[in-house]
Design a protein around this motif. Sequence first.
Motif, short mmCIF file in Angstrom:
data_model
loop_
_atom_site.label_atom_id
_atom_site.label_comp_id
_atom_site.label_asym_id
_atom_site.label_seq_id
_atom_site.Cartn_x
_atom_site.Cartn_y
_atom_site.Cartn_z
N GLU A 129 18.15 -5.07 -13.62
CA GLU A 129 17.13 -6.00 -13.11
C GLU A 129 15.90 -5.83 -13.99
O GLU A 129 15.58 -4.71 -14.39
CB GLU A 129 16.80 -5.62 -11.66
CG GLU A 129 15.86 -6.54 -10.93
CD GLU A 129 16.54 -7.79 -10.39
OE1 GLU A 129 16.26 -8.87 -10.94
OE2 GLU A 129 17.32 -7.68 -9.42
N THR A 135 12.08 -7.72 -13.93
CA THR A 135 11.36 -8.81 -13.29
C THR A 135 9.93 -8.38 -12.95
O THR A 135 9.55 -7.23 -13.18
CB THR A 135 12.13 -9.25 -12.01
OG1 THR A 135 11.46 -10.34 -11.41
CG2 THR A 135 12.22 -8.12 -10.99
N LEU A 154 10.69 -9.23 -7.20
CA LEU A 154 11.64 -8.23 -6.73
C LEU A 154 11.48 -8.00 -5.23
O LEU A 154 12.46 -7.97 -4.48
CB LEU A 154 11.46 -6.90 -7.47
CG LEU A 154 12.43 -5.81 -7.02
CD1 LEU A 154 13.83 -6.08 -7.56
CD2 LEU A 154 11.98 -4.42 -7.44
N LYS A 164 12.94 -10.60 -3.06
CA LYS A 164 14.41 -10.56 -3.03
C LYS A 164 14.95 -9.51 -2.07
O LYS A 164 16.04 -9.64 -1.55
CB LYS A 164 14.91 -10.22 -4.44
CG LYS A 164 15.72 -11.34 -5.08
CD LYS A 164 16.54 -10.81 -6.21
CE LYS A 164 15.92 -11.14 -7.55
NZ LYS A 164 16.79 -10.69 -8.65
#
Length: 226
Positions: A215, A217, A222, A225
């Motif tokens: 990941e 970002t 984040l 999410k």
Amino acid sequence: MTALSIRHLTKTYKNGVQALRDISLDVHKGDFFALLGPNGAGKSTTIGIVSSLVNKSGGEVTIFGHSLDSARELAKKKVGVVPQEFNFNQFEKVFDIVVTQAGFYGIPAGAAKVAAEKYLRRLGLWEKRDNQARELSGGMKRRLMIARALVHEPELLILDEPTAGVDIELRRSMWDFLTDLNRQGKTIILTTHYLEEAESLCRHIAIIDHGTIVENTDMKSLLEKL
Ligand code: ADP
Ligand code: ADP
């Protein structure tokens, strides 16, 4: 401007452990960036390579435009690193530890002393300057590591698990110090296995697992999410 660019970085240690399989990421100037991942994910290896303590197996690393392959000495001057373990001489005096480090970067003695005083004061260690490192508390030793990493005025500061084993009070004061430093323009990268630390401090985050980035970002996306 890109402070750190990593492209297809790989590392296989001599014992055959593939610590980094293919890491690519960019950290921009002024950013506060977290590299988050469980133990053994490859965080320390990544930091070790960026700070020229570990040799890479493949790929490219560029620090403020200087490639580790073609301009390693210039790249090294741009980076200050705070490793996890205390790796100073415990019998050396606090002031001398910081001044000696400045000398490694070719800073003349007078300027080295000025810079050492500046950072020892900022980190609340000036009163301890004539003590041997072994006489400091754990928290003070950690602050000494940070003063030493900053003495040559690097543009990029990298900290490996800066608050591992640190009590809550010192953790808060360390977070405040790093936040101030970042506000003054320093690019900061830290590794942590602790999301709350990344969340409290960092704008961008990469998650590393088994030597790959899973990941990459901004913190806000984040958290939305999760
Ligand atoms: P490099 O490939 O960068 O030269 P090495 O493979 O020679 O690195 O390892 C450096 C040192 O780290 C060696 O002394 C090795 O024994 C030690 N080491 C080995 N395994 C581990 C491990 N899992 N974690 C930390 N250090 C280790
Ligand atoms: P992290 O910092 O995320 O805990 P590391 O980069 O320390 O992860 O380790 C990644 C992998 O490489 C682990 O499997 C670890 O045991 C191994 N490793 C780390 N340093 C060495 C070394 N010097 N020699 C051999 N293996 C190592």
